[in-house]
Design a protein around this motif. Structure first.
Motif, short mmCIF file in Angstrom:
data_model
loop_
_atom_site.label_atom_id
_atom_site.label_comp_id
_atom_site.label_asym_id
_atom_site.label_seq_id
_atom_site.Cartn_x
_atom_site.Cartn_y
_atom_site.Cartn_z
N PRO A 26 -12.20 -5.74 -39.61
CA PRO A 26 -10.98 -4.91 -39.77
C PRO A 26 -11.28 -3.48 -40.22
O PRO A 26 -10.61 -2.53 -39.77
CB PRO A 26 -10.18 -5.67 -40.84
N LEU A 27 -12.29 -3.31 -41.07
CA LEU A 27 -12.66 -1.97 -41.53
C LEU A 27 -13.28 -1.17 -40.39
O LEU A 27 -13.02 0.03 -40.25
CB LEU A 27 -13.63 -2.07 -42.70
N LEU A 28 -14.10 -1.82 -39.58
CA LEU A 28 -14.68 -1.15 -38.42
C LEU A 28 -13.57 -0.73 -37.45
O LEU A 28 -13.57 0.41 -36.98
CB LEU A 28 -15.66 -2.08 -37.71
N ALA A 29 -12.65 -1.63 -37.17
CA ALA A 29 -11.56 -1.32 -36.25
C ALA A 29 -10.74 -0.15 -36.76
O ALA A 29 -10.36 0.74 -35.99
CB ALA A 29 -10.68 -2.55 -36.05
N GLN A 30 -10.48 -0.12 -38.05
CA GLN A 30 -9.72 0.98 -38.63
C GLN A 30 -10.46 2.30 -38.46
O GLN A 30 -9.87 3.33 -38.12
CB GLN A 30 -9.46 0.71 -40.11
N ALA A 31 -11.77 2.28 -38.71
CA ALA A 31 -12.57 3.50 -38.57
C ALA A 31 -12.60 3.98 -37.12
O ALA A 31 -12.49 5.18 -36.84
CB ALA A 31 -13.99 3.25 -39.07
N LYS A 58 -10.52 -10.21 -29.50
CA LYS A 58 -9.30 -11.01 -29.70
C LYS A 58 -8.24 -10.26 -30.48
O LYS A 58 -7.05 -10.28 -30.12
CB LYS A 58 -9.66 -12.31 -30.42
N HIS A 59 -8.64 -9.60 -31.56
CA HIS A 59 -7.66 -9.03 -32.48
C HIS A 59 -7.44 -7.52 -32.29
O HIS A 59 -6.45 -6.99 -32.82
CB HIS A 59 -8.10 -9.30 -33.92
N TYR A 60 -8.33 -6.86 -31.56
CA TYR A 60 -8.21 -5.40 -31.39
C TYR A 60 -8.41 -5.06 -29.91
O TYR A 60 -9.40 -4.43 -29.52
CB TYR A 60 -9.23 -4.67 -32.27
N PRO A 61 -7.46 -5.45 -29.07
CA PRO A 61 -7.62 -5.25 -27.62
C PRO A 61 -7.66 -3.78 -27.19
O PRO A 61 -8.06 -3.49 -26.06
CB PRO A 61 -6.40 -5.97 -27.04
N ASP A 62 -7.24 -2.88 -28.08
CA ASP A 62 -7.29 -1.46 -27.73
C ASP A 62 -8.68 -0.87 -27.91
O ASP A 62 -8.93 0.27 -27.53
CB ASP A 62 -6.29 -0.67 -28.58
N ILE A 63 -9.60 -1.66 -28.50
CA ILE A 63 -10.97 -1.21 -28.70
C ILE A 63 -11.87 -1.86 -27.65
O ILE A 63 -11.87 -3.09 -27.49
CB ILE A 63 -11.47 -1.55 -30.12
N LEU A 64 -12.61 -1.05 -26.92
CA LEU A 64 -13.51 -1.55 -25.88
C LEU A 64 -14.80 -2.02 -26.54
O LEU A 64 -15.53 -1.22 -27.13
CB LEU A 64 -13.79 -0.45 -24.86
N TRP A 189 -16.87 3.48 -45.75
CA TRP A 189 -16.20 3.66 -44.48
C TRP A 189 -15.66 5.07 -44.29
O TRP A 189 -15.35 5.48 -43.16
CB TRP A 189 -15.10 2.61 -44.32
N ILE A 190 -15.59 5.83 -45.37
CA ILE A 190 -15.23 7.24 -45.23
C ILE A 190 -16.33 7.98 -44.47
O ILE A 190 -16.08 8.72 -43.51
CB ILE A 190 -14.99 7.89 -46.61
N ALA A 191 -17.59 7.73 -44.88
CA ALA A 191 -18.73 8.38 -44.21
C ALA A 191 -18.83 7.91 -42.76
O ALA A 191 -19.12 8.71 -41.86
CB ALA A 191 -20.02 8.06 -44.97
N ILE A 192 -18.60 6.63 -42.54
CA ILE A 192 -18.68 6.09 -41.17
C ILE A 192 -17.60 6.72 -40.29
O ILE A 192 -17.87 7.12 -39.15
CB ILE A 192 -18.54 4.56 -41.20
N THR A 193 -16.39 6.81 -40.81
CA THR A 193 -15.29 7.39 -40.04
C THR A 193 -15.58 8.85 -39.71
O THR A 193 -15.31 9.31 -38.58
CB THR A 193 -13.97 7.29 -40.82
#
Length: 205
Positions: A26-31, A58-64, A189-193
């Protein structure tokens, strides 16, 4: 060019996940969403690689999401079953290529043999590790002589990206600097984003 490959060529920078746990999805998807860089290449050589692909698809279909570092036909099949929309492989395995083509999933295998590409009807290849395969001279020769394009990888640093992406034969690059292992381990996740946002700029220029 198929829709997925075209999307990757427009994004240009494909983050590679080599150190990630399922609970961090979920944190990756948010970033990825916040940065606008909604694509990720998940190594299938990490313990939870297949599960990570499954959870993202399954949960984040907008992410390829794709399967990276796929080293066998079985791994390719499992990644596709989990929801991978593209496959990167450091090998050139005819059966793996056929499997992906049957499923209409683009595969980017690695070879410097242009005849293999022609035989398997491929016009976009992976190319890594970049320097060990001969670097720009090989890219330019294969690209010019056989009208091939490449997605490159192999210890490419952020500050080196321009020299790669400016090459007319290189469609995109994939690398792990956008998902730094130490930042993931520290849940920074701030640095990752911010890293993903910087990468995203390449598709906007």
């Amino acid at each position: 060019m198929d829709h997925t490959t075209k999307f990757l060529s427009q994004v240009r920078c494909i983050p590679m996940a080599k150190a990630l746990s399922v609970h961090q999805v979920p944190l990756l998807a948010q970033a990825l969403r916040e940065s606008g860089l909604k694509v990720v290449n998940v190594s299938q050589q990490i313990g939870e690689g297949r599960l990570l692909v499954h959870e993202l698809a399954k949960h984040y279909p907008d992410i390829l999401v794709g399967g990276g570092n796929v080293q066998s036909v079985e791994q390719a099949e499992k990644a596709i079953e989990a929801g991978a929309k593209f496959i990167f492989s450091p090998l050139f395995d005819d059966e793996m290529v056929k499997l992906c083509q049957q499923h209409r999933v683009p595969i980017f295998p690695v070879t410097t043999d242009s005849e293999l590409c022609k035989r398997m009807h491929l016009d976009v290849l992976g190319f890594y590790p970049f320097e060990k395969l001969g670097g720009f001279p090989v890219i330019d020769r294969m690209g010019s002589e056989h009208n091939l394009k490449f997605i490159v990888a192999g210890h490419i640093l952020e500050e080196e990206m321009a020299s790669y992406l400016d090459n007319p034969h290189i469609l995109a690059m994939t690398g792990s600097w956008m998902l730094d292992k130490s930042a993931i381990a520290a849940n920074n996740w701030i640095a990752i984003t911010e890293a993903l946002k910087r990468a995203r700029k390449w598709s906007l220029e």
